[in-house]
Design an enzyme around this catalytic site. Sequence first.
Site, PDB file in Angstrom:
ATOM      1  N   GLU A  37       0.812  -1.189  -0.027  1.00 14.88           N
ATOM      2  CA  GLU A  37       0.069  -0.090  -0.076  1.00 14.88           C
ATOM      3  C   GLU A  37       0.898   1.241   0.004  1.00 14.88           C
ATOM      4  OE1 GLU A  37      -0.199  -2.443   2.250  1.00 14.88           O
ATOM      5  OE2 GLU A  37      -2.186  -2.558   3.282  1.00 14.88           O
ATOM      6  N   ASP A  71      -2.192  -5.078   3.566  1.00 15.28           N
ATOM      7  CA  ASP A  71      -2.216  -5.593   4.917  1.00 15.28           C
ATOM      8  C   ASP A  71      -3.222  -6.740   5.286  1.00 15.28           C
ATOM      9  OD1 ASP A  71      -0.756  -3.799   5.978  1.00 15.28           O
ATOM     10  OD2 ASP A  71      -2.354  -2.087   5.947  1.00 15.28           O
ATOM     11  N   ASP A  87      -6.195  -7.514   6.521  1.00 12.01           N
ATOM     12  CA  ASP A  87      -7.374  -7.297   7.141  1.00 12.01           C
ATOM     13  C   ASP A  87      -8.374  -7.097   5.945  1.00 12.01           C
ATOM     14  OD1 ASP A  87      -6.641  -4.855   6.235  1.00 12.01           O
ATOM     15  OD2 ASP A  87      -6.650  -3.845   8.120  1.00 12.01           O
ATOM     16  N   GLU A 137      -9.567  -4.306   4.668  1.00 11.20           N
ATOM     17  CA  GLU A 137      -9.165  -3.245   3.837  1.00 11.20           C
ATOM     18  C   GLU A 137      -8.327  -3.678   2.828  1.00 11.20           C
ATOM     19  OE1 GLU A 137     -10.648  -0.050   3.180  1.00 11.20           O
ATOM     20  OE2 GLU A 137     -12.181  -0.752   4.558  1.00 11.20           O
ATOM     21  N   TYR A 183       1.578  -5.703  13.104  1.00  5.83           N
ATOM     22  CA  TYR A 183       0.527  -4.860  12.537  1.00  5.83           C
ATOM     23  C   TYR A 183      -0.280  -4.335  13.652  1.00  5.83           C
ATOM     24  CZ  TYR A 183      -3.011  -3.549   9.422  1.00  5.83           C
ATOM     25  OH  TYR A 183      -4.052  -3.052   8.606  1.00  5.83           O
ATOM     26  N   ARG A 234      -3.484  -2.965  13.647  1.00  5.28           N
ATOM     27  CA  ARG A 234      -4.958  -3.192  13.646  1.00  5.28           C
ATOM     28  C   ARG A 234      -5.240  -4.476  14.048  1.00  5.28           C
ATOM     29  NH1 ARG A 234      -4.153   0.263   9.133  1.00  5.28           N
ATOM     30  NH2 ARG A 234      -4.834   2.379   9.514  1.00  5.28           N
ATOM     31  N   HIS A 262      -3.728 -11.346  13.578  1.00  7.34           N
ATOM     32  CA  HIS A 262      -3.897 -12.452  14.433  1.00  7.34           C
ATOM     33  C   HIS A 262      -2.894 -12.639  15.379  1.00  7.34           C
ATOM     34  CE1 HIS A 262      -7.221 -13.516  11.906  1.00  7.34           C
ATOM     35  NE2 HIS A 262      -6.553 -13.718  10.871  1.00  7.34           N
TER      36      HIS A 262
END
Length: 985
Positions: A40, A127, A129, A131, A359, A361, A406
């Site tokens: 990203e 990422d 997740d 998004e 990460y 989030r 996770h």
Amino acid sequence: MPTKTAKNGQTAATTAGGTSTPARRRAAAAGGGRPLVIVESPTKAGKIAGYLGNGYVVEASVGHIRDLPRNAADVPAEHKGAPWARLGVDVDNAFEPLYVISPDRKQQVSRLKQLVKDASEVYLATDEDREGEAIAWHLVDTLKPRVPVRRMVFHEITPEAIARAVANPRELDTALVDAQETRRILDRLYGYEVSPVLWKKVLPRLSAGRVQSVATRIVVERERERMAFTAADYWSLDGVFAVPGRAGADAGEPTTLRARLVSVDDSRVATGRDFDPATGQVTGDVVHLDEAGARGLAARLEGRQVTVSRVDEKPYRRRPYAPFTTSTLQMEAGRKLGWSSAQVMRVAQRLYENGHITYMRTDSTNLSNEAINAARTQARELYGDAYVPAEARRYSKKAKGAQEAHEAIRPAGDSFRTPGQLAGQLARDEFRLYELIWQRTVASQMADAVGQTVSIRLAGRSTTDERVEFTASGRTITFPGFLRAYVESRDEGAATGDDEHGSDDAERRLPRVERGQQLDTQSLEPKGHTTTPPSRYTEPSLVARLEELGIGRPSTYASIMQTIQDRGYVWKKGSALVPSFTAFAVVNLLEQHFAALVDYDFTASLENELDEIAAGELGRVDWLTEFYFGGEGRHAGGIAASGGLKQVIGQQLEEIDARGVNSIPLRATGPAGEPVVVRVGRYGPYLQAGGEDGPRVSLPEDLPPDELTSEKVAELLAAPSSDRQLGTDPESGHPVVVKAGRYGPYVTTVVPEGSKDSPRTASLFASMSPETVTLEQALQLLTLPRTVGTAPDGEEIQALNGRYGPYLKKGSDSRSLEDEQRLFTVTLDEALAVFAQPKQRGRRAAAAPLKELGPDPVTQGQITVREGRFGPYVTDGETNASLRKGDDVETISLDRAAELLADRRSRPAATKKKAARKATKSTATKSTAAKKTAGTKATAKKAAKTTAAKTTAAKTTAAKTTAAKKTAAKKTAEKATASDAVPAS
């Protein structure tokens, strides 16, 4: 039914429309190029490229490359007439979204397409997740690579983690993509359907959102509690009692005991929790001590002995805190560092992208085996074997629906670097947050803190034979365990009961006493108290409340905190979140007419059902259909049972009493006892006493609602009004009035309610005063800004009166004028001559600071408050930060100024972008295989409906099984959580 994806990434060959789609193989590249890795952000790309070496090409997508249209201008011409075009979602065709490529991403998309042509294979390293999964799918759908495509996932950016990710790719998880797309569509439908109601019934340019509106309601409800609160006074009695025979006690052991009175004649003495917050009256069978009672009792107990009636000793044990999740990191950094949620996430993002933490989030508290070993090793090295338990600690509890990363947030790598080892590589804010994460992670694998708690009861009698009882409690920590590494902070204003000891490492040592022992009364101190209303939410405590209610997810909290402030619903007074009266009006409307949309249980149930879609257990299209058009109510709660969002909005719109929802009754009364109401009007909130014809007065923007007491109402109504009508504007026929504003006096035309005309306003010149300004002068002021003419380069030159004096503006360039009257007389030639001169800087000596606050805790520079062109600001000599609503030059503290500067430093510098004029938008909509005829191909001039696989290549083959999904060009901003769509007005 939407495409389903199992946990292993296998995809059922079923499209949203129910049509079977055959598998499609991608032809391998014949050129033998290098693998392309797409991430990203450029920072992330640079770091990973350094680990992978020259054998790979690493490029950034720079966030999302496509999104739903932002406004009507973004909608392609062929769709502008469609009834669903304003939504950007074809609600009549399986809720197919219309995607457009963002103009500021077109160049990068072209570059990526070229790199894909030359690549041997493509790794999607976004990422892990929703998004990130969605970005990966959009990249495949837009770039259409004809080489093997692999999904590469990792939760930390280290050489080992990147190597493992390349060696173990997986397929794209289309259930996660469906879940992200469903959330995006849901938020678009919610925002674009509900927000126009607010425009019509409250104020233009307001917005509603699925989580945003609920968060606003929570803040408003707390302010309502404060407004309804009635304070009560009560007294307590503290005593100091001497323990006989303790003169030779152990060093450090106290010889006196401080205790608080808890009962008189077997009736408990009232404390703050015994008073009704609405009436201020005591509740229950308790003794309410007033000043006379407390002082009288103290006199009757003076010189009397008390007896130890009970001694309770219990072992104390405190387990370590779990490693950080996104929400707990935001809460703890907010408490310890004073940061906003947005600032925490900006700094955490930089730490992650530079390979320092995992990460950021996540709602998991789990640690990998490697991380556990690293934490235990470091704890042993720093504190010794006694501080590390024999068995490793496992924190596997996760929030319901956890789907982000996770693993908990921790230092990156299989061995941790201490903050000292990274000090030279990190900026100050990065160092402080890394230190917090490192301490918490290491502490999570350390031994329990152990000690002993003691509770002592003392009984006595007064000279009038009243039975009294005092209590004291203490705690000693015999082994600190994890507290050597980390102690969690408490929320500001958190209630602390009599038996609480403050923070986990706080100790209070009591003298050794035995039951039946006599103690001498050394002193007695009556103390007065006043009950206080519940504390306002801060960002950390609001995040905690949202998490407690099950509303929002880790990736949404920071954006929600920012959104409710940016929209003007909430402002900060220090760190406290204060709702505006506009927020009261919006919440009134939603509660009275769309109660389900701001119901806590309903909003939490939506989150859970969206998680079911992510798990492939619930159909996306069926769910959206029930939410928007209604259904049996199996899903989407009461909205579905009420006929769906569209019908509910249509039915309720005409029933809404705009005057009613914009009126907020107060408990306070006017000077004569008349009722008082705050109304939200076109020009801001105002107070009105005694009904429709009663006096009214505008309210200051920085006045918290709970401070509108009867005394404040009387003060506001008694203040002389600076509003003075000067006459009528001959051009519009509207009255011209001079008013006092936040930035000084100004003149304005008064437009009647319901009129489509906009008021014209202009500040008074420095040489004018509200008392003497005339209609002629006001009309002349209202001609500003004046267009002087057009420069040879085509730029228009304007003469304007700014807050800090008259000036000329040409594009982004500006020049001061020496006199205000020159605004009306300066010619084009004179203006060109002014702009022809070099712009002079520093001509004036720097003005003295308005206030000096002290050294900045980050830079150690002296923080001062200064007056700037756009208002007062704080500076440490390197960074400037404007004061915000609720901040006052006279009362701003060093801590608040440091918070503003830290927030400003953490934000990336703004970059200027060239406006893209008439950017051609490549569009399309999703289609299923059934809609395509064999052999049909898109022409070069028309956007064709195509299918694009949501699945990537398997690890060892180029053959792909695709779940058809309509493509389109998509307009988006950088990757950000679309938790609350905000329609353009």
